[in-house]
Design a protein around this motif. Structure first.
Motif, PDB file in Angstrom:
ATOM      1  N   ARG A  46       0.852  -1.199   0.000  1.00  0.00           N
ATOM      2  CA  ARG A  46       0.000   0.000   0.000  1.00  0.00           C
ATOM      3  C   ARG A  46       0.884   1.243   0.000  1.00  0.00           C
ATOM      4  NH1 ARG A  46      -2.949  -1.008   4.356  1.00  0.00           N
ATOM      5  NH2 ARG A  46      -4.725  -1.847   3.235  1.00  0.00           N
ATOM      6  N   THR A  47       1.856   1.260   0.893  1.00  0.00           N
ATOM      7  CA  THR A  47       2.687   2.453   1.063  1.00  0.00           C
ATOM      8  C   THR A  47       3.740   2.570  -0.036  1.00  0.00           C
ATOM      9  OG1 THR A  47       2.389   2.148   3.425  1.00  0.00           O
ATOM     10  CG2 THR A  47       4.128   3.661   2.760  1.00  0.00           C
ATOM     11  N   THR A  49       3.883   1.292  -3.056  1.00  0.00           N
ATOM     12  CA  THR A  49       3.359   1.538  -4.400  1.00  0.00           C
ATOM     13  C   THR A  49       2.876   2.981  -4.519  1.00  0.00           C
ATOM     14  OG1 THR A  49       2.698  -0.785  -4.450  1.00  0.00           O
ATOM     15  CG2 THR A  49       1.819   0.623  -6.184  1.00  0.00           C
ATOM     16  N   ALA A  50       2.205   3.478  -3.487  1.00  0.00           N
ATOM     17  CA  ALA A  50       1.746   4.874  -3.524  1.00  0.00           C
ATOM     18  C   ALA A  50       2.939   5.821  -3.622  1.00  0.00           C
ATOM     19  CB  ALA A  50       0.917   5.175  -2.275  1.00  0.00           C
ATOM     20  N   ASN A  51       3.960   5.573  -2.836  1.00  0.00           N
ATOM     21  CA  ASN A  51       5.142   6.455  -2.867  1.00  0.00           C
ATOM     22  C   ASN A  51       5.848   6.381  -4.220  1.00  0.00           C
ATOM     23  OD1 ASN A  51       4.739   7.311  -0.257  1.00  0.00           O
ATOM     24  ND2 ASN A  51       6.241   5.926   0.667  1.00  0.00           N
ATOM     25  N   LEU A  53       4.601   5.493  -7.180  1.00  0.00           N
ATOM     26  CA  LEU A  53       3.804   6.086  -8.258  1.00  0.00           C
ATOM     27  C   LEU A  53       3.804   7.609  -8.165  1.00  0.00           C
ATOM     28  CD1 LEU A  53       0.819   3.557  -8.282  1.00  0.00           C
ATOM     29  CD2 LEU A  53       2.484   3.890 -10.126  1.00  0.00           C
ATOM     30  N   ALA A  54       3.753   8.142  -6.956  1.00  0.00           N
ATOM     31  CA  ALA A  54       3.771   9.602  -6.800  1.00  0.00           C
ATOM     32  C   ALA A  54       5.108  10.173  -7.263  1.00  0.00           C
ATOM     33  CB  ALA A  54       3.509   9.974  -5.338  1.00  0.00           C
ATOM     34  N   GLN A  86      -1.470  -4.054  -4.905  1.00  0.00           N
ATOM     35  CA  GLN A  86      -0.415  -3.401  -5.689  1.00  0.00           C
ATOM     36  C   GLN A  86      -0.857  -3.275  -7.163  1.00  0.00           C
ATOM     37  OE1 GLN A  86       3.098  -5.753  -6.354  1.00  0.00           O
ATOM     38  NE2 GLN A  86       4.381  -3.973  -6.743  1.00  0.00           N
ATOM     39  N   GLN A  89      -3.473  -0.528  -7.543  1.00  0.00           N
ATOM     40  CA  GLN A  89      -2.900   0.821  -7.462  1.00  0.00           C
ATOM     41  C   GLN A  89      -2.196   1.184  -8.773  1.00  0.00           C
ATOM     42  OE1 GLN A  89      -0.903  -0.293  -3.643  1.00  0.00           O
ATOM     43  NE2 GLN A  89      -1.274   1.834  -3.105  1.00  0.00           N
ATOM     44  N   LYS A  92      -4.744   1.802 -11.691  1.00  0.00           N
ATOM     45  CA  LYS A  92      -5.548   3.018 -11.694  1.00  0.00           C
ATOM     46  C   LYS A  92      -4.694   4.287 -11.751  1.00  0.00           C
ATOM     47  CE  LYS A  92      -6.678   3.665  -6.714  1.00  0.00           C
ATOM     48  NZ  LYS A  92      -5.777   4.713  -6.346  1.00  0.00           N
ATOM     49  N   SER A  93      -3.389   4.133 -11.731  1.00  0.00           N
ATOM     50  CA  SER A  93      -2.496   5.283 -11.854  1.00  0.00           C
ATOM     51  C   SER A  93      -2.543   5.821 -13.287  1.00  0.00           C
ATOM     52  CB  SER A  93      -1.066   4.838 -11.520  1.00  0.00           C
ATOM     53  OG  SER A  93      -0.138   5.695 -12.127  1.00  0.00           O
TER      54      SER A  93
END
Ligand SMILES: NC(=O)c1ccc[n+]([C@@H]2O[C@H](COP(=O)([O-])OP(=O)(O)OC[C@H]3O[C@@H](n4cnc5c(N)ncnc54)[C@H](OP(=O)(O)O)[C@@H]3O)[C@@H](O)[C@H]2O)c1
Length: 219
Positions: A46-47, A49-51, A53-54, A86, A89, A92-93
């Motif tokens: 969760r963390t 992949t978000a980091n 992708l950002a 994962q 995420q 949908k990016s």
């Protein structure tokens, strides 16, 4: 350019990530959680992949490639749930993406054999698998990474089908390991219950060339 904590970059805290991705065109995410359990996996992916992708979006990355596992879309528990998250995420990016789902590697099977310390033997589920060598996974990921984003998924598996418990017995024998294999439907894989065919790839998977006996001879 390789990026990991060893190189001073942490995808969980985000430390060093923006600097590392500056100028990158493609990100290939082959990071992994500290343990292959549902809790550790969900927290990590969760963390991370978000980091990732950002940071990739800020850097103008044109292709995000994530390495997932065969069965991620099918198995609804354990580590597989984290890999599905994962994939969700990444999918949908807005960054064009490719997801490579790899079957169980021979190296991971070896790690399972080492980690299982139960006194009556190594507990293994009688699930069907098409395992492959990590080198074949790496080749497939590299091929995808330099190509046009798939905007979807490619599965990669090995050239032979085995029952996981039979394969483990062959591996222990090849290792000179005297432990026996206990066929155990509850053993699962990576904290997930696995049905007989749940770990098999979809039709049309890319098939690696390294057989189990080739891998044994090469290692
Ligand atoms: N092995 C298999 O059978 C298999 C099959 C299919 C798919 N996969 C997928 O392949 C991926 C990699 O698996 P693996 O077996 O190669 O794992 P691994 O050997 O444990 O490698 C994980 C990598 O992630 C890095 N990493 C971990 N935490 C990090 C953090 N906080 N920040 C930055 N980097 C971090 C590690 O480097 P540092 O320690 O230097 O940070 C290491 O390079 C996973 O996503 C897994 O789901 C594996």
């Amino acid at each position: 350019m390789p990026v990991s904590r060893h190189h001073g970059v942490d995808v969980i805290t985000g430390s060093g990530l923006d600097e590392a991705l500056r100028g990158a065109e493609v990100v290939v995410d082959v990071t992994d959680a500290p343990a292959r359990t549902e809790e550790a996996g969900l927290h990590f992916f969760r963390t991370a992949t978000a980091n990732l992708l950002a940071a990739a979006a800020s850097a103008g990355v044109e292709h995000h490639v994530a390495l997932s596992v065969v069965g991620a879309q099918r198995l609804r528990s354990g580590y597989f749930l984290a890999k599905e998250l994962q994939e969700y995420q990444v999918g949908k990016s807005p960054i064009p993406h490719s997801i490579v789902r790899a079957a169980l590697s021979f190296e991971a099977l070896q790690a399972i054999a080492v980690a299982d310390t139960r006194p009556d033997g190594v507990h293994v589920a009688p699930a069907l698998v098409r395992p492959l060598a990590t080198d074949d996974v790496a080749a497939a990921v590299a091929h995808v990474a330099v190509g046009v984003p798939l905007l979807g998924t490619l599965e990669v598996a090995g050239p032979e089908e085995y029952r996981l418990d039979d394969l483990m017995a062959k591996l222990l024998a090849a290792n000179g390991d005297a432990r026996s294999v206990v066929t155990d439907v509850r053993a699962g894989l990576f904290a997930a219950q696995v049905g007989k065919g749940a770990l098999l790839p979809e039709p049309g998977a890319h098939i690696g060339h390294t057989t189990f006996s080739m891998w044994l001879a090469q290692r």
